[in-house]
Design an enzyme around this catalytic site. Sequence first.
Site, PDB file in Angstrom:
ATOM      1  N   HIS A 146      11.520  14.744  -0.198  1.00  0.00           N
ATOM      2  CA  HIS A 146      10.901  13.466  -0.544  1.00  0.00           C
ATOM      3  C   HIS A 146      11.618  12.931  -1.782  1.00  0.00           C
ATOM      4  O   HIS A 146      11.952  13.698  -2.691  1.00  0.00           O
ATOM      5  CB  HIS A 146       9.424  13.655  -0.881  1.00  0.00           C
ATOM      6  CG  HIS A 146       8.862  12.547  -1.731  1.00  0.00           C
ATOM      7  ND1 HIS A 146       8.649  12.674  -3.082  1.00  0.00           N
ATOM      8  CD2 HIS A 146       8.500  11.273  -1.416  1.00  0.00           C
ATOM      9  CE1 HIS A 146       8.171  11.531  -3.569  1.00  0.00           C
ATOM     10  NE2 HIS A 146       8.073  10.675  -2.583  1.00  0.00           N
ATOM     11  N   ARG A 305       1.499  -2.424   3.769  1.00  0.00           N
ATOM     12  CA  ARG A 305       1.788  -2.224   5.196  1.00  0.00           C
ATOM     13  C   ARG A 305       1.582  -0.755   5.539  1.00  0.00           C
ATOM     14  O   ARG A 305       2.348   0.108   5.132  1.00  0.00           O
ATOM     15  CB  ARG A 305       3.226  -2.652   5.503  1.00  0.00           C
ATOM     16  CG  ARG A 305       3.563  -2.524   6.985  1.00  0.00           C
ATOM     17  CD  ARG A 305       4.972  -3.032   7.290  1.00  0.00           C
ATOM     18  NE  ARG A 305       5.244  -2.938   8.721  1.00  0.00           N
ATOM     19  CZ  ARG A 305       5.887  -1.925   9.296  1.00  0.00           C
ATOM     20  NH1 ARG A 305       6.316  -0.904   8.561  1.00  0.00           N
ATOM     21  NH2 ARG A 305       6.098  -1.919  10.609  1.00  0.00           N
ATOM     22  N   ILE A 306       0.553  -0.462   6.324  1.00  0.00           N
ATOM     23  CA  ILE A 306       0.082   0.914   6.470  1.00  0.00           C
ATOM     24  C   ILE A 306       1.109   1.812   7.156  1.00  0.00           C
ATOM     25  O   ILE A 306       1.260   2.981   6.793  1.00  0.00           O
ATOM     26  CB  ILE A 306      -1.282   0.948   7.200  1.00  0.00           C
ATOM     27  CG1 ILE A 306      -1.947   2.305   7.012  1.00  0.00           C
ATOM     28  CG2 ILE A 306      -1.166   0.610   8.668  1.00  0.00           C
ATOM     29  CD1 ILE A 306      -2.328   2.567   5.580  1.00  0.00           C
TER      30      ILE A 306
END
Lengths: 346, 346
Positions: A146, A305-306
């Site tokens: 990540h 924005r999911i």
Amino acid sequence: KKVTVRAAAPSTRTIEEEVALDEAPLTLLREGGGDDAGSMRAKFEKMIRAAQNEICSAVEELDGQKFQEDAWTRPGGGGGISRVLQGGNVFEKAGVNVSVVYGQMPPEAYRAATGEQGSGKEMIPFFAAGISSVMHPHNPMAPTVHFNYRYFETDAPEGAEAAPRAWWFGGGTDLTPSYVFPEDAAHFHGTLKDACDKHDEAFYPRFKEWADDYFIIKHRMNERRGIGGVFFDDMNDRPQEELLAFATDMAAAVVPAYVPLVAKHKDDEFTEQQREWQQMRRGRYVEFNLVYDRGTTFGLRTGGRIESILMSLPLTARWQYDMQPEEGSREADALDAFRNPRTWLA
Amino acid sequence: KKVTVRAAAPSTRTIEEEVALDEAPLTLLREGGGDDAGSMRAKFEKMIRAAQNEICSAVEELDGQKFQEDAWTRPGGGGGISRVLQGGNVFEKAGVNVSVVYGQMPPEAYRAATGEQGSGKEMIPFFAAGISSVMHPHNPMAPTVHFNYRYFETDAPEGAEAAPRAWWFGGGTDLTPSYVFPEDAAHFHGTLKDACDKHDEAFYPRFKEWADDYFIIKHRMNERRGIGGVFFDDMNDRPQEELLAFATDMAAAVVPAYVPLVAKHKDDEFTEQQREWQQMRRGRYVEFNLVYDRGTTFGLRTGGRIESILMSLPLTARWQYDMQPEEGSREADALDAFRNPRTWLA
């Protein structure tokens, strides 16, 4: 052009409209917003978009499949470019997001971020630009990565005469293996340290510890989700140009720090039981992201924005009741590394 | 006896020690705590333990496999009995928990629960007993059920002379199918309504709406996690005995409301694509529970036994980027039912 109309989370005050674009625009900055090419907003957008291209190319080369791209804007300005590679040859799910957001932030959040005192109740206009990415390979021996690099600005509250404008940089890169290979951990941390050292030798030790303190799953006896890396936030104690250069180098370090580890392990043999352990660790990833991760919980509350916010979640995950690794097993060793952060560099 | 020593979440002030028991004790109430058999604490514990036995028996009969049991206490009193059936013939994962907890609750939580005004900063001692359960069958045509019935008491804060003691009941039963069968929904809601109507005909409409308002995944355009059922909380406006009788009848309605639906669909044929849709809905279940569910988020913050708290999570779940059902498909119909709660009873 497709137009997707969506209701924002009820906690926000207006219904936001997302407009899907056929292709990524030249800039996500607000038109006529007075941000010339020399502004930090413009420079930072340019940097993260170049990083997105570079990282996606390296991953595509390794995987053999291409990212799919979704670009979108909002009428008020801002937008994003989401790239996802799902069901690849090497990667189960890899996403690299770039976004530029104009919004309103609650004053407590502003005070928490800047350390300022005060009791103002007005919402604070903010600008945020960032790149964020999570990549989950298929093979349980290949780690998840990540990273996220972001630049934040706040304006004076609407109606206020002249409040101080604040800005800061944040970011980090961290590794989440299911099985721990000390030489891989040393390569990953070493590459990040080299990038840090170019700017300040105090950075790596400080940001390594910050990552160990940040990626904690409190409800799992303070287990970390992985073996860390570097993490920093609220940085504004140096000239902007220096911090931009630092963020640029950190984003450039992602490919050399990570891609060789996946190349090395993508074809490793593994058992069904090892695949289940990986899936269980993916469950922990979901727990951390939904419960603790600042970016995710901020996104869920502010109605971004999911699909882009939750792109970080793995394709699949597992919650097996009371799964305890056997003493002396490789799984127990990994769990020990997650519970007691190690020093990976001599 | 095994002794498991675990660190509680850092937000709690002491390190709690859980003691695993070889078998479930006669009572989880604190010894010498002055709770005689006629107290509501004792009656409620008796009710939920009988319900646990009855429901587990019915599920074992359907599945053909047995629940495994873990019982534990805490030195300060309280404890729990967790029963889990994992990898069964019919159920992927089914858990039925009973717990009795003595703890300290922040004053804001107390005020939120009781509606009282005040600015006291002392922690409030509380007692909570409850049964909670989630059962996930293998077959995508067979629905998931959740239920929870609980009784809460608060004592005067330590050191206070004589503060009012508050108590309340809460609970609910709700269904989460991946595919919607209107006749099944009518059977489920109808059985709950019959149990409600025995006590007050105003209950079902009120508690059905409450469930529709509670099981909302705000960040998913207010999608519900399923097709609801009944939900109520903070009930203390009737004599305790009446509310105990109501909770007893609601717990007894779980088996007739739910088990026939699984029996009907457990051997239905399904495609790989339908299994993926089910797995994606399980992902939504995880999102709701980790981000919004009061019991789960309360448990994560207060450092309860984590394997019992997260027993509600499915064995496996899936997050596929931007998965949109085709117009007119059964998946689109289900999503519509989750977005726009329906009236299932004529």
